[in-house]
Design an enzyme around this catalytic site. Structure first.
Site, PDB file in Angstrom:
ATOM      1  NE  ARG A 288      50.700   7.084   5.763  1.00  0.00           N
ATOM      2  CZ  ARG A 288      50.529   7.493   7.011  1.00  0.00           C
ATOM      3  NH1 ARG A 288      49.397   7.212   7.644  1.00  0.00           N
ATOM      4  NH2 ARG A 288      51.454   8.196   7.615  1.00  0.00           N
TER       5      ARG A 288
ATOM      6  CB  ALA B  38      49.554  10.585   5.164  1.00  0.00           C
ATOM      7  CB  SER B  39      54.754  12.266   6.093  1.00  0.00           C
ATOM      8  OG  SER B  39      55.980  12.452   6.756  1.00  0.00           O
ATOM      9  CG  HIS B  40      54.770  12.697  10.777  1.00  0.00           C
ATOM     10  ND1 HIS B  40      55.114  13.599   9.785  1.00  0.00           N
ATOM     11  CD2 HIS B  40      54.039  13.394  11.678  1.00  0.00           C
ATOM     12  CE1 HIS B  40      54.616  14.787  10.097  1.00  0.00           C
ATOM     13  NE2 HIS B  40      53.965  14.689  11.233  1.00  0.00           N
TER      14      HIS B  40
END
Length: 502
Positions: free
Chosen positions: A66, A117-119
């Site tokens: 990210r 934040a994963s997906h």
């Protein structure tokens, strides 16, 4: 930030928030200042749990691809260092790799943190925590956020030239996974044990690109057709999420067009995965659980497989009637299924696998860690062994009945006290179902009904959302007509609840 502001960042057993402007009406609440305080608070929590003073604690911090990962990661590390603990920057990593820093002999950290934040979309970020017992629980996160709020001061954190020890964790983790493949295939790396296999990987511009360059290719696999391997926090091609339809279509096309033996797709931080067979058939939800269970079954005869609540009756049939295993359909939430798996094993009830339909899968043999890369390793080993016997990997689930016709309906609760209203709905729904003589199997979340007579076959599950004023209802019928008949029964059982809006 007030304590209330900090607590809004809690998302079950981790932290998530908006870290970047750029989406209408979504404003940053996971700031670098907040991350600094959270880093300090984790040291306080870890010191309290271990009994070690801060200066005796060692903590690793990694991040996903990210855009805000480097800045939030630095703020967390500065907070850890400010609190007096030793901190190591593990760079671009995966969530399961960060847990393994606690286990690896080369690191043996007391705790670790993953910035992810994963997906979720590009503007979000989050923080996951581990200690020797695995991921933290809900109450632990609440403690950390309250502790952070208690030391909060405006502009307490200022970016400076703090330097940290560095570790190329992905190199260490990749070597670990390669060694597992070689051990299970009884070969060494120099013999290229995956030679002759063609495996496509879709990393979705998340963190999984290493699986190609540091695992598959060094062991001899052909990875032609793999896509989106470069980390890019804008996620320009598709959401890195195995449950996303666009993402699944991308890996299906890549697998078929490349004439590969297997396709693999991971989420951003590589704690989830799904697969695609050579003919393009997607292997997710029930089928990925069935496949992993079938691979494990010979080593764990009669054992119990834990799943979340929305798995189908066809999976139960396959696990119990075809594999000779037991199926415990538990609650949604990967921590719930993992903790249930730990509980059973602690009682002497062998449970090798806890897995959600989302692709979160934790194996007893792998520290109960939900690790998409480890699941992929198990599939690859099974693929290699099957190929030596001239069998397709599809043969593992050849007897899994075909998927039925599914539907998910989300009823909004238009009532201020939505939890009490939802509770009343479930109680009434259950009593009405019993009065009609319907089959209510053992269930741990919401109300489940199985239909297997009077010409209707399938099931439904009505439950409360964990946090929102919503009641999701999942339905699966063997045919489209079955699905419509089951929905009609559900409507009858819900009659009179005018605050439920579909």
């Amino acid at each position: 930030m007030t304590e209330k502001d900090f607590l809004k960042l809690q998302n079950g057993s981790d932290i998530r928030g908006i870290a970047l402007e750029g989406v209408a009406d979504e404003h940053v609440n996971l700031t670098n200042d907040a991350a600094f305080e959270i880093g300090k608070a984790f040291v306080a929590w870890l010191s309290k749990k271990t009994g070690k003073p801060a200066d005796k604690l060692s903590i690793g911090v990694g991040r996903d691809a990210r855009l805000t990962g480097p800045s939030i990661g630095k703020a967390v590390m500065c907070g850890i260092k400010f609190a007096g603990a030793q901190v190591t920057d593990c760079g671009l990593a995966t969530t399961p790799a960060m847990y393994m820093t606690i286990e690896f002999a080369e690191t043996k950290f007391d705790g670790s943190i993953m910035i992810t934040a994963s997906h979720l979309p590009f503007n979000r970020n989050g923080i996951k925590f581990f200690d020797k017992d695995g991921g933290l629980e809900h109450n632990d996160i609440t403690f950390i956020l309250q502790e952070a709020a208690g030391t909060w001061k405006e502009n307490n954190y200022s970016e400076d030239s703090n330097s940290f020890a560095n570790l190329k964790l992905i190199d260490l983790y990749s070597a670990h996974l390669r060694s597992i493949i070689c051990r299970e295939l009884n070969e060494d790396e120099n013999s290229k044990p995956l030679k002759g296999l063609h495996i496509v990987v879709d990393a979705g511009n998340g963190d999984a690109g290493f699986f190609v360059s540091q695992i598959l290719e060094p062991l001899g696999a052909d990875t032609t057709g793999s896509a989106f391997l470069e980390p890019d926090g804008n996620f320009p091609n598709h959401i890195p999420n195995p449950e996303n339809k666009e993402a699944m279509k991308a890996v299906q096309s890549a697998t078929v067009n490349s004439k590969a033996d297997l396709g693999l797709i991971f989420d951003t931080d590589v704690d989830r995965m799904s697969a695609v067979f050579a003919n393009g058939t997607e292997v997710n939800r029930d089928s990925i659980i069935a496949l992993i269970a079938a691979i494990l079954a010979p080593n764990y005869p009669g054992s119990t497989i834990i799943t979340d609540s929305v798995t189908s009756d066809r999976l139960t049939f396959f696990l119990e009637q075809k594999l000779g295993l037991k199926h415990l359909r538990y609650m949604r939430g990967y921590k719930n299924v993992i903790n249930k798996c730990k509980e059973l094993n602690s009682k002497g009830i062998i449970s090798p696998l806890a897995m959600e339909t989302s692709g979160h899968g934790a194996l007893k043999e792998n520290y109960y860690l939900d690790d998409g890369a480890y699941l992929a390793v198990k599939l690859i080993v099974a693929l290699a062994l099957a190929k030596k016997e001239n069998k397709p990997i599809e043969s593992f689930i050849a007897e899994l009945p075909p998927a039925g016709f599914e539907g998910e309906y989300r009823f909004k609760i238009k009532e201020e006290n939505f939890k009490e209203y939802g509770k009343n709905v479930l109680e009434t729904f259950k009593s009405r179902a019993i009065a009609k003589g319907l089959d209510l199997p053992e269930n741990f979340e919401g109300i489940r009904i199985s239909f297997h007579d009077q010409g209707t076959n399938g099931w439904l599950l009505l439950r409360m959302s964990l946090h929102d004023p919503v009641m999701p209802m999942n339905i699966e019928g063997n045919t489209a007509e079955d699905k419509e008949k089951i929905f009609a029964v559900a409507q009858e059982l819900l009659s009179g609840f005018d605050k439920l809006v579909l």
